[in-house]
Design a protein around this motif. Structure first.
Motif, PDB file in Angstrom:
ATOM      1  N   VAL A   1       0.842  -1.206   0.000  1.00  0.00           N
ATOM      2  CA  VAL A   1       0.000   0.000   0.000  1.00  0.00           C
ATOM      3  C   VAL A   1       0.872   1.249   0.000  1.00  0.00           C
ATOM      4  CG1 VAL A   1      -1.647   1.352   1.355  1.00  0.00           C
ATOM      5  CG2 VAL A   1      -1.977  -1.107   1.101  1.00  0.00           C
ATOM      6  N   GLY A   2       1.896   1.261   0.865  1.00  0.00           N
ATOM      7  CA  GLY A   2       2.780   2.418   0.947  1.00  0.00           C
ATOM      8  C   GLY A   2       3.543   2.664  -0.336  1.00  0.00           C
ATOM      9  N   LYS A   3       4.079   1.610  -0.940  1.00  0.00           N
ATOM     10  CA  LYS A   3       4.834   1.759  -2.187  1.00  0.00           C
ATOM     11  C   LYS A   3       3.934   2.204  -3.336  1.00  0.00           C
ATOM     12  CE  LYS A   3       8.505  -1.571  -1.106  1.00  0.00           C
ATOM     13  NZ  LYS A   3       9.167  -2.830  -1.504  1.00  0.00           N
ATOM     14  N   LEU A   4       2.714   1.673  -3.378  1.00  0.00           N
ATOM     15  CA  LEU A   4       1.766   2.067  -4.416  1.00  0.00           C
ATOM     16  C   LEU A   4       1.374   3.534  -4.251  1.00  0.00           C
ATOM     17  CD1 LEU A   4      -0.021   1.388  -6.810  1.00  0.00           C
ATOM     18  CD2 LEU A   4      -1.719   0.453  -5.223  1.00  0.00           C
ATOM     19  N   ALA A   5       1.172   3.967  -3.003  1.00  0.00           N
ATOM     20  CA  ALA A   5       0.853   5.373  -2.734  1.00  0.00           C
ATOM     21  C   ALA A   5       1.986   6.277  -3.197  1.00  0.00           C
ATOM     22  CB  ALA A   5       0.590   5.574  -1.242  1.00  0.00           C
ATOM     23  N   ASN A   6       3.212   5.872  -2.926  1.00  0.00           N
ATOM     24  CA  ASN A   6       4.372   6.665  -3.348  1.00  0.00           C
ATOM     25  C   ASN A   6       4.437   6.770  -4.866  1.00  0.00           C
ATOM     26  OD1 ASN A   6       7.220   7.830  -2.719  1.00  0.00           O
ATOM     27  ND2 ASN A   6       7.627   6.216  -4.195  1.00  0.00           N
ATOM     28  N   GLN A   7       4.147   5.666  -5.541  1.00  0.00           N
ATOM     29  CA  GLN A   7       4.181   5.640  -7.001  1.00  0.00           C
ATOM     30  C   GLN A   7       3.130   6.582  -7.592  1.00  0.00           C
ATOM     31  OE1 GLN A   7       3.151   2.184 -10.169  1.00  0.00           O
ATOM     32  NE2 GLN A   7       4.801   1.671  -8.761  1.00  0.00           N
ATOM     33  N   LEU A   8       1.913   6.512  -7.060  1.00  0.00           N
ATOM     34  CA  LEU A   8       0.832   7.356  -7.570  1.00  0.00           C
ATOM     35  C   LEU A   8       1.070   8.826  -7.240  1.00  0.00           C
ATOM     36  CD1 LEU A   8      -2.174   5.048  -6.616  1.00  0.00           C
ATOM     37  CD2 LEU A   8      -1.361   5.549  -8.927  1.00  0.00           C
ATOM     38  N   ALA A   9       1.571   9.097  -6.032  1.00  0.00           N
ATOM     39  CA  ALA A   9       1.873  10.478  -5.644  1.00  0.00           C
ATOM     40  C   ALA A   9       2.977  11.059  -6.515  1.00  0.00           C
ATOM     41  CB  ALA A   9       2.276  10.540  -4.168  1.00  0.00           C
ATOM     42  N   SER A  10       3.955  10.235  -6.875  1.00  0.00           N
ATOM     43  CA  SER A  10       5.040  10.687  -7.756  1.00  0.00           C
ATOM     44  C   SER A  10       4.516  11.013  -9.146  1.00  0.00           C
ATOM     45  CB  SER A  10       6.128   9.608  -7.841  1.00  0.00           C
ATOM     46  OG  SER A  10       6.697   9.366  -6.577  1.00  0.00           O
ATOM     47  N   ASP A  11       3.404  10.373  -9.528  1.00  0.00           N
ATOM     48  CA  ASP A  11       2.779  10.652 -10.824  1.00  0.00           C
ATOM     49  C   ASP A  11       1.858  11.868 -10.768  1.00  0.00           C
ATOM     50  OD1 ASP A  11       4.077   8.521 -11.973  1.00  0.00           O
ATOM     51  OD2 ASP A  11       2.412   7.119 -11.692  1.00  0.00           O
ATOM     52  N   GLY A  12       1.835  12.555  -9.625  1.00  0.00           N
ATOM     53  CA  GLY A  12       1.035  13.770  -9.500  1.00  0.00           C
ATOM     54  C   GLY A  12      -0.379  13.555  -8.992  1.00  0.00           C
ATOM     55  N   LYS A  13      -0.693  12.354  -8.516  1.00  0.00           N
ATOM     56  CA  LYS A  13      -2.037  12.070  -8.008  1.00  0.00           C
ATOM     57  C   LYS A  13      -2.140  12.460  -6.533  1.00  0.00           C
ATOM     58  CE  LYS A  13      -3.169  10.012 -11.880  1.00  0.00           C
ATOM     59  NZ  LYS A  13      -4.109  10.671 -12.830  1.00  0.00           N
ATOM     60  N   LYS A  14      -3.311  12.980  -6.161  1.00  0.00           N
ATOM     61  CA  LYS A  14      -3.577  13.246  -4.749  1.00  0.00           C
ATOM     62  C   LYS A  14      -4.130  11.976  -4.125  1.00  0.00           C
ATOM     63  CE  LYS A  14      -5.869  16.342  -1.493  1.00  0.00           C
ATOM     64  NZ  LYS A  14      -6.724  17.543  -1.324  1.00  0.00           N
ATOM     65  N   VAL A  15      -3.385  11.422  -3.173  1.00  0.00           N
ATOM     66  CA  VAL A  15      -3.699  10.108  -2.623  1.00  0.00           C
ATOM     67  C   VAL A  15      -4.032  10.219  -1.135  1.00  0.00           C
ATOM     68  CG1 VAL A  15      -2.843   7.748  -2.261  1.00  0.00           C
ATOM     69  CG2 VAL A  15      -2.102   9.054  -4.275  1.00  0.00           C
ATOM     70  N   ILE A  16      -5.043   9.454  -0.712  1.00  0.00           N
ATOM     71  CA  ILE A  16      -5.379   9.318   0.710  1.00  0.00           C
ATOM     72  C   ILE A  16      -5.345   7.839   1.056  1.00  0.00           C
ATOM     73  CG2 ILE A  16      -7.251   9.502   2.404  1.00  0.00           C
ATOM     74  CD1 ILE A  16      -8.000  12.156   1.243  1.00  0.00           C
TER      75      ILE A  16
ATOM     76  N   VAL B   1      -7.132   9.348  -5.633  1.00  0.00           N
ATOM     77  CA  VAL B   1      -7.098   7.920  -5.308  1.00  0.00           C
ATOM     78  C   VAL B   1      -7.229   7.731  -3.797  1.00  0.00           C
ATOM     79  CG1 VAL B   1      -5.791   5.763  -5.476  1.00  0.00           C
ATOM     80  CG2 VAL B   1      -5.546   7.496  -7.259  1.00  0.00           C
ATOM     81  N   LEU B   2      -8.052   6.766  -3.404  1.00  0.00           N
ATOM     82  CA  LEU B   2      -8.144   6.322  -2.016  1.00  0.00           C
ATOM     83  C   LEU B   2      -7.702   4.870  -1.975  1.00  0.00           C
ATOM     84  CD1 LEU B   2      -9.046   6.283   0.978  1.00  0.00           C
ATOM     85  CD2 LEU B   2     -11.371   5.766   0.171  1.00  0.00           C
ATOM     86  N   ILE B   3      -6.680   4.581  -1.167  1.00  0.00           N
ATOM     87  CA  ILE B   3      -6.218   3.198  -0.993  1.00  0.00           C
ATOM     88  C   ILE B   3      -6.553   2.769   0.433  1.00  0.00           C
ATOM     89  CG2 ILE B   3      -4.288   1.605  -1.185  1.00  0.00           C
ATOM     90  CD1 ILE B   3      -2.818   3.651  -2.856  1.00  0.00           C
ATOM     91  N   LEU B   4      -7.353   1.732   0.543  1.00  0.00           N
ATOM     92  CA  LEU B   4      -7.791   1.260   1.859  1.00  0.00           C
ATOM     93  C   LEU B   4      -7.076  -0.032   2.212  1.00  0.00           C
ATOM     94  CD1 LEU B   4      -9.750   1.663   4.253  1.00  0.00           C
ATOM     95  CD2 LEU B   4     -11.389   0.229   3.008  1.00  0.00           C
TER      96      LEU B   4
END
Length: 395
Positions: A210-225, A278-281
């Motif tokens: 979850v943490g690595k996926l959040a980092n990947q999406l955030a690096s792509d400019g996505k706002k992630v929760i 994106v919301l990752i639960l």
């Protein structure tokens, strides 16, 4: 003459000492010390001062004596020039890292196939039988093995499969076909917020994924929760918060032991209110044999769907590649409970059972979205079937 100089020094010292005692006595008098104790107090202060100075000097000497001496090694001039001229090693490319992560699987699968084919002048039933055993023990699964052996036997019957090189090439092509059929990249742009519910048993690396996926999406400019829905495992929410800080994303959490459905509710509300992309639960590590725990996952899905219609848009199962066929069993049971949309396969770099990727694709009709090829934050990579097969079969 020397005696006179010595006496003069003694007299000078006693004059200085008496004046110092006098000044200290005056200080003690101003502090309210009775006259009969002033001289004694001044002498006591002088004694303490001398003791303190001696202690400082002793500790200083000990520190100097205990300090290890650096050994100077004089290198030959040629060695110095060689070190100075040596360039910094370049970072490995993605394909090289992928190949390195599959080294154990390559040895277990392709290495054994090459050993079997080496020196065989023709293709016979004994060779195909031995090849079938290799494919099964390499965790490709029975269904995949039957498909591959059937294709080989058909080619042998038609006379189009005559040499070991042709066998190797046909295996490469068929394996890539299987993986390409179910290969679909994750597209988070189809909904806003796009909700990913991550499931899996304890110990597979779910929270880390979850943490690595959040980092990947955030690096792509996505706002992630992130939603810390694993409220049962000790320190799970704290671990997710650490990953949130690394990735620079917000984490919604409750106290340990709280209702996971309530966390899902608040996380969904927060994602809508903050206009997250994106919301990752994260969810608790489920014992997939426990019906009541699977029912709770269904409850979380219903809660999210009420707040964000159509969510979760991705139910992603995290599997540990090192567990081989057990991972396939987990995937089947989770798929029955929550209708999986994708799989993240972790620890691919630490196992000889990487063939399980093919078994999952062939038997579940669920795409492998990501694979873990290392411990680094950037080592969760989108799955590329062509790169996987190339890394596996490259000599």
């Amino acid at each position: 003459m020397k005696d006179l100089d010595y006496m003069a020094w003694i007299e000078s010292f006693m004059t200085w000492f008496n004046s110092l005692v006098f000044e200290l006595s005056r200080m003690l008098a101003s502090a309210g010390v009775p006259e009969e104790y002033q001289t004694l107090g001044a002498l006591g202060l002088l004694y303490l001062g001398v003791v303190l100075v001696v202690i400082i000097v002793i500790f200083g000497l000990l520190a100097v004596l205990r300090k290890p001496k650096e050994k100077k090694v004089v290198a030959p001039k040629e060695a110095v020039e060689e070190v100075e001229a040596k360039p910094e090693p370049e970072p490995l490319s993605l394909s090289a890292r992928f190949k390195r992560s599959l080294a154990k699987t390559q040895s277990s699968l392709v290495g054994r196939i090459d050993s079997l084919l080496r020196g065989r002048p023709n293709i016979d039933e004994d060779l195909i039988e031995e090849l079938e055993e290799i494919l099964i023990t390499a965790d490709l699964g029975m269904q995949t093995t039957k498909r591959l052996i059937g294709t080989l036997e058909a080619g042998q019957a038609k006379g189009t499969l005559e040499t070991p090189d042709q066998v190797r090439q046909l295996l490469m092509e068929e394996l890539e076909k299987i993986l390409q059929t179910e290969s679909k990249p994750l597209d988070v742009s189809i909904a806003a917020p796009f909700v990913i519910m991550v499931v899996g048993v304890n110990g597979v690396g779910k929270t880390t994924t979850v943490g690595k996926l959040a980092n990947q999406l955030a690096s792509d400019g996505k706002k992630v929760i992130l939603g810390a829905g694993d409220t049962f495992r000790a320190a799970a929410a704290e671990q997710l918060e650490i990953w949130g800080e690394r990735a620079g994303v917000e984490v919604i959490r409750h106290a340990e032991g709280a209702d996971p459905g309530a966390v899902a509710f608040d996380a969904a509300r927060a994602a809508v209110a903050r206009k997250a992309d994106v919301l990752i639960l994260d969810t608790a590590g489920r014992l997939h044999t426990k019906v009541n725990l699977m029912e709770e996952l269904k409850k979380i899905r219903r809660v999210i769907d009420r707040e964000i219609p159509g969510a979760p848009h991705e139910s992603m199962l995290v599997l540990d590649a090192t567990t081989g066929q057990n991972a396939l069993t987990q995937a089947k049971l989770f798929n029955e409970a929550v209708q999986l949309d994708g799989i993240a396969l972790t620890k691919l770099d630490g196992t000889a059972k990487g063939g399980i990727v093919v078994a999952i694709a062939a038997e579940l009709d669920v795409p492998v979205r990501f694979v873990g090829i290392g411990e680094g934050i950037d080592d969760l990579r989108p799955f590329d079937p062509a790169m996987f097969i190339s890394a596996l079969f490259e000599s």
